[in-house]
Design an enzyme around this catalytic site. Structure first.
Site, PDB file in Angstrom:
ATOM      1  N   GLY A  71       0.790  -1.226   0.000  1.00  0.00           N
ATOM      2  CA  GLY A  71       0.000   0.000   0.000  1.00  0.00           C
ATOM      3  C   GLY A  71       0.822   1.276   0.000  1.00  0.00           C
ATOM      4  O   GLY A  71       2.048   1.273  -0.076  1.00  0.00           O
ATOM      5  N   ASP A  72       0.103   2.393   0.105  1.00  0.00           N
ATOM      6  CA  ASP A  72       0.656   3.741   0.049  1.00  0.00           C
ATOM      7  C   ASP A  72       0.727   4.290   1.475  1.00  0.00           C
ATOM      8  O   ASP A  72       0.995   3.559   2.413  1.00  0.00           O
ATOM      9  CB  ASP A  72      -0.246   4.598  -0.855  1.00  0.00           C
ATOM     10  CG  ASP A  72       0.453   5.812  -1.438  1.00  0.00           C
ATOM     11  OD1 ASP A  72       1.313   6.398  -0.764  1.00  0.00           O
ATOM     12  OD2 ASP A  72       0.115   6.199  -2.576  1.00  0.00           O
ATOM     13  N   PHE A  73       0.425   5.574   1.630  1.00  0.00           N
ATOM     14  CA  PHE A  73       0.425   6.184   2.958  1.00  0.00           C
ATOM     15  C   PHE A  73      -0.888   5.906   3.684  1.00  0.00           C
ATOM     16  O   PHE A  73      -1.962   5.862   3.073  1.00  0.00           O
ATOM     17  CB  PHE A  73       0.599   7.704   2.854  1.00  0.00           C
ATOM     18  CG  PHE A  73       1.991   8.134   2.523  1.00  0.00           C
ATOM     19  CD1 PHE A  73       2.987   8.106   3.487  1.00  0.00           C
ATOM     20  CD2 PHE A  73       2.308   8.566   1.248  1.00  0.00           C
ATOM     21  CE1 PHE A  73       4.280   8.503   3.185  1.00  0.00           C
ATOM     22  CE2 PHE A  73       3.594   8.963   0.930  1.00  0.00           C
ATOM     23  CZ  PHE A  73       4.583   8.934   1.901  1.00  0.00           C
ATOM     24  N   SER A 140      -8.663   0.652   6.647  1.00  0.00           N
ATOM     25  CA  SER A 140      -7.503   0.493   5.769  1.00  0.00           C
ATOM     26  C   SER A 140      -6.881  -0.882   5.983  1.00  0.00           C
ATOM     27  O   SER A 140      -6.986  -1.459   7.067  1.00  0.00           O
ATOM     28  CB  SER A 140      -6.463   1.576   6.075  1.00  0.00           C
ATOM     29  OG  SER A 140      -7.026   2.873   5.952  1.00  0.00           O
ATOM     30  N   GLY A 142      -3.209  -3.213   5.026  1.00  0.00           N
ATOM     31  CA  GLY A 142      -1.867  -3.320   4.469  1.00  0.00           C
ATOM     32  C   GLY A 142      -1.176  -4.497   5.129  1.00  0.00           C
ATOM     33  O   GLY A 142      -1.080  -4.553   6.354  1.00  0.00           O
ATOM     34  N   GLY A 153      -1.720  -5.424   9.114  1.00  0.00           N
ATOM     35  CA  GLY A 153      -3.111  -5.860   9.114  1.00  0.00           C
ATOM     36  C   GLY A 153      -4.078  -4.760   8.744  1.00  0.00           C
ATOM     37  O   GLY A 153      -3.952  -4.138   7.687  1.00  0.00           O
ATOM     38  N   CYS A 171      -3.786   6.221   0.736  1.00  0.00           N
ATOM     39  CA  CYS A 171      -3.836   5.268  -0.384  1.00  0.00           C
ATOM     40  C   CYS A 171      -4.139   5.972  -1.701  1.00  0.00           C
ATOM     41  O   CYS A 171      -4.804   5.423  -2.580  1.00  0.00           O
ATOM     42  CB  CYS A 171      -4.853   4.165  -0.101  1.00  0.00           C
ATOM     43  SG  CYS A 171      -4.431   3.161   1.334  1.00  0.00           S
TER      44      CYS A 171
END
Length: 216
Positions: A71-73, A140, A142, A153, A171
């Site tokens: 994933g992203d931030f 979220s 990840g 998680g 994200c």
């Protein structure tokens, strides 16, 4: 496998140390906890999605860490329930797809049971969204699958104020798309948090072996 519920906030770096030890010894464990305000960047992070300079984050008391999860931030903050799941997929002969689908299904079923709130997933943008308004994200996800042993998680927005999310495009999306149980007007008291955790334990046990429970 054990489930541990932490009542005190756990520093993010402490968790990173914990998950490395768990992976090293392939010791299965599920953790429920909260973090102080923290921003993390996953292996697919886009620098443009960090909207402020690290110096500003430091002045606001917000930590930033780079991780090996997908994933992203994303952001963590008090009032957000974090579930970190450490599962030996190789020992259990589970596929990554099966694990992810059932992890998300456990959250969907638990949230529906706790608040009668319907959530859906999005294959193009990992996480869980409101069925009534798919642009609104409440959970979220990840995960790291190194050596077929999971870590990291999900992070579920319960009563957090979402202020930390204003520093990023979570994200890759605008932070205004984030929501929480509190923002939706549902009961977010401690008893509901405990009810959600109880449901998550039950649903996780539906696709994992029975779990021994302890508290810390």
């Amino acid at each position: 496998m054990k489930i541990i519920e932490f009542r005190k906030k756990i520093p993010y770096l402490r968790y990173l140390e914990m998950q490395e030890k768990l992976r090293k010894f392939r010791k299965e464990c599920i953790l429920f906890l909260e973090h102080a305000p923290t921003i993390t960047g996953g292996i697919n992070y886009n620098p443009e999605n960090l909207l402020v300079k690290p110096e500003f984050l430091e002045s606001m008391g917000i930590q930033i860490h780079w991780t090996q999860r997908g994933g992203d931030f994303t952001a963590h903050e008090p009032g957000q329930l974090v579930l970190y799941s450490h599962v030996d997929l190789k020992k259990r002969n589970l596929s990554i797809r099966f694990y992810l689908e059932n992890l998300l299904r456990s959250v969907i079923d638990s949230v529906r049971s706790t608040w009668d709130l319907q959530l859906i997933s999005d294959s193009d943008s990992p996480g869980l969204y409101l069925e009534s308004n798919p642009s609104q994200k409440i959970c979220s996800i990840g995960v790291n699958f190194k050596s077929f042993f999971t870590s990291h998680g999900i992070a579920f927005n319960l009563s957090n104020d979402l202020k930390t999310f204003r520093c990023i495009n979570p994200c890759g999306r605008n932070w205004t798309n984030m929501t929480s149980v509190k923002d939706l007007g549902f009961d977010f008291g401690l008893h509901k948090r405990d009810e959600l955790i109880s449901c998550l334990k039950k649903n996780l046990c539906s696709f994992l072996e029975p779990i021994n429970v302890s508290s810390s």
